[in-house]
Scaffold this active site. Sequence first.
Site, PDB file in Angstrom:
ATOM      1  N   GLY A  40     -17.272 -21.938  22.318  1.00 38.18           N
ATOM      2  CA  GLY A  40     -16.200 -21.426  23.178  1.00 38.18           C
ATOM      3  C   GLY A  40     -15.505 -20.213  22.597  1.00 38.18           C
ATOM      4  O   GLY A  40     -16.116 -19.389  21.915  1.00 38.18           O
ATOM      5  N   SER A  41     -14.188 -20.150  22.816  1.00 39.99           N
ATOM      6  CA  SER A  41     -13.462 -18.896  22.629  1.00 39.99           C
ATOM      7  C   SER A  41     -13.454 -18.356  21.209  1.00 39.99           C
ATOM      8  O   SER A  41     -13.167 -17.170  21.024  1.00 39.99           O
ATOM      9  CB  SER A  41     -12.013 -19.078  23.101  1.00 39.99           C
ATOM     10  N   ILE A  42     -13.693 -19.184  20.211  1.00 39.87           N
ATOM     11  CA  ILE A  42     -13.705 -18.577  18.879  1.00 39.87           C
ATOM     12  C   ILE A  42     -14.849 -17.567  18.767  1.00 39.87           C
ATOM     13  O   ILE A  42     -14.840 -16.702  17.898  1.00 39.87           O
ATOM     14  CB  ILE A  42     -13.777 -19.612  17.724  1.00 39.87           C
ATOM     15  N   LYS A  56     -15.167 -15.224  20.783  1.00 40.48           N
ATOM     16  CA  LYS A  56     -14.634 -13.911  21.182  1.00 40.48           C
ATOM     17  C   LYS A  56     -14.404 -13.025  19.965  1.00 40.48           C
ATOM     18  O   LYS A  56     -14.366 -11.798  20.059  1.00 40.48           O
ATOM     19  CB  LYS A  56     -13.327 -14.085  21.972  1.00 40.48           C
TER      20      LYS A  56
END
Lengths: 565, 397
Positions: free
Chosen positions: A291-293, A295
């Site tokens: 997920g967002s990590i 980014k």
Amino acid sequence: MLILAHPRTPSERSQAAQPEPAIPLPEPRAADQVRLVGGALSLLFLAVAGQLASLAWKAESMVSAAMVEPVATSFSRPDIVDRNGRLLATDVEVHSLYADPARVLDADEAIEKLAALLPGLDEADLRKSLSDGSKRFVWVRRGLTPKVAQTVHDLGLPGFGFRKELRRAYPLGALAGHVLGRVDADNKGIAGVEAYIDEHVGIDAVHATRPSDRAPVRLSIDMAVQAGLEAELADAMARYQTVSAGALLMDAKSGEIVAAASLPRVEPARAADVTDQAKRDRLQSGTYELGSIFKLMTIAMALDRKQATLGTMVDVRVPLNVGRFEIKDLHPAGRPLSVSEIFIHSSNVGAAMLALEAGTPAQKEFLARAGLVSEMTTEAGTVAVPRTPNHWDRAETITIAYGHGLAVAPLQFAAGAAALVNGGMSVVPTYLVRSAASGAPPVTRVISEATSRDIRTLMRANVTDASGTGRRADVEGYEVGGKTGTADIAGPRGYRQGGVISSFFAAFPMSSPRYVALVLLFEPKPSAETGGKVLAGLTAAPVAAGIMRRIGPLLDLPNKSGAQR
Amino acid sequence: MSFSRTDRSRLAEWWFTVDRQLIVLIFALMGAGLLLSLAASPAIAMKRSFATYHFVWRQFVFAGLGAAVMIAVSLLSPAQVRRLALVTLAASLAGLIAVLFAGTEINGARRWLPILGQTLQPSEFAKPGFIVMSAWLFAETKRRPDMPALAVACALMIAMAVLLILEPDFGQTLLVGFVWGALYVVSGQSRIGAIAIGAIGAAGAGSAYVMLPHVQARVDRHFAGSAGDHSQVDRALQAFMEGGFFGRGPGEGTVKIVLPDAHTDFIFAVLAEEYGVLACLALLALFAVIAGKAVLRARSEPDSANRLAILGLALVFALQALINMGVNVGLLPAKGMTLPFISAGGSSTLAVSLTLGMLIALTRKRTGLANVKKPRLVATRPSGMQKSSANSMGRGS
């Protein structure tokens, strides 16, 4: 005997009346024939005699070294110690009970008496092996304590005996169990660092129960840090009712893993633990869409390609369509966001647009440079191979930008992300202390020094900013920076509802990071404390803060704020 | 035993002409076999659910039978030995043919013929007859070149090889072929022929290696060192190391529990583990002295057929022992070959008794009536009396 004898023949007809022949070749002399045959035979006999003598000589000169493992052999293993020399694993002498079925007089009596002393003895199985007269050796129970062994010995059962063996002992129980791995009944390593020792350090076959005289294997793990990390993680697991949890602390430059835990823990001495799927090592032996990590990767790529700076504005108001799905932000900003804001507000659309601008080939190339699509091995075993999409195009570029569609082992991600904060050099994770002798592995540049500085700025801002998703991870004095990730869990048919992997990637101190940490909570349950939500900012971030608060004083760190160490 | 020199009975004559040292050595070998059967075979018998001393009893019975056969055969004159050889060879060849149809298949090979509740291995019995007949044929090529003796010898070899390969039994084929080749060479046949025979032998061995996976596997494993699974040989080698020079002591061995063929093919390893390598060297020396005495005796044997037969029989006896021990000590690829008189097995014991009986018979000092005919024979040779004197008691006494 005489009866068997044939009557004497008066003459040999075959030799009678020989005509004088024209012999083409003369018949060899008897002495020559004898010399030829005798010489050849002598050589052959001497060859066998020589081989016999050399075998015996070999045996005399090295009593314990056998070509294959002899019947009564144990293996002695070097001790395992933590980075400060504190004992994690060692060999102890145990007594193992065996039976010679051919010499057991009364199997029923023996089984009855033994069952009273050895709880859990499989009586039916033992009766079966004792009744098999063709076997001369069966193990009854291995690894008895001296006291139990003495009691069994005092029974005076004929046909039973003891062999002393070496058995691996882990004085700290389950501490760092996944890292240490496991040995089999013969004291040979079959998992984790124990298996690494067999392959790369060496174990010794011994007839006696002589402890190893090899130097201990020194891990990069710090026992105290490991214990603190495991305790905090266990608290978190209870608080958020998670299925499992994992965390690791790694030196941001050398890749030395100071602590690594996956909960539920395993006890290396318990075989059932190690094979239990629910207790598998989440950090290394499974891949997850994080997920967002992720980014971090997308924005580092955009900055490093110089397609954007921290201030570049991106219009995130227009939702992106991928097939029949629409990519939306959790909290749409309703205005164009700068790259910094995309990071701090964790905008999916923003990350996706940056990735699309770079293009699929650039994304692939960058992730390869960051070491997230290649195979990786540590001393604890092979890291689960990253799962890349079969078809990697626009849709996948969009989803990978915010951490879906590419599954990697958390350890591998931590190593890749460490390179983003340490000045841009790749990191090879290790469970061993890097010494002058072992040397540093070759490293490559992943991103520029300047990009790494920008990433550090963003990560620190994400924690200090009042609206940053990582604000609950702040620990005074340690200058923490980090990125949250709340990933849906991929199931067999699309993403599961409700279950998420909540994660936090942290580095500290942010101005010149010494350590990176990764915390993962698998399927945390919403509670009143988290406002009915399972977002990483509310779960993984405070857990990371708790871990850093606890272990910080144990680490050799300058304390900027004067907080208590 | 005691005989008067004037006693002209067959037994008395035998007593004065036979190589008594050789007989003592052979009985010592049989004794060692009985002793070792006590070491190795109870473990095997228990594993196969026979009575504990099943194989020991068999060994004693066959040793007794073998001793009787050996002494009886040793009473024969050279001509009678040749006749016996012809009979056993014919019977064995018939057996080798029969085994292809009625043989018991064990491990993919038909080598055993069930007779009267026992099983016989015709290939074991074929060897002494084959060697004596081949020796005679090779000698005939010199004595009577007009006879197609060489062709018959070659045909015999081919027949033997074909029958053995059909079983299949490559170890025996190699052994028999090697001894035949040795007789060919020492009997002074043409060099070109020797080279051709060597080439045919090499080609045969090569094609066995190429065409037969199990032969290839065994040879490859032997030369590949420790890689792969050749646990039997490894375990045997380990027995030599565990035993050291002096052994672990009688009954202390472990290899006999592990190896399925501990009482036959790997009995040498059992000896090494329990009694030590020095005992192995003593046994090796016993084989060497028996073969060596026979070979040296051949030097004073005037008749070339007898001489070649002695050399051939001594060779087959020694080579069989050498191959077995060579496999045990890891010099040769794994090959099932019994150790004469030491390994358990009725066929092997009786066939070795036959071999040694013929050997003893041929190495006897020729005296008395047997020599009377000699002057008559050589009298027709213009070149003269190189064979023996006319004195019936003269030569060799």
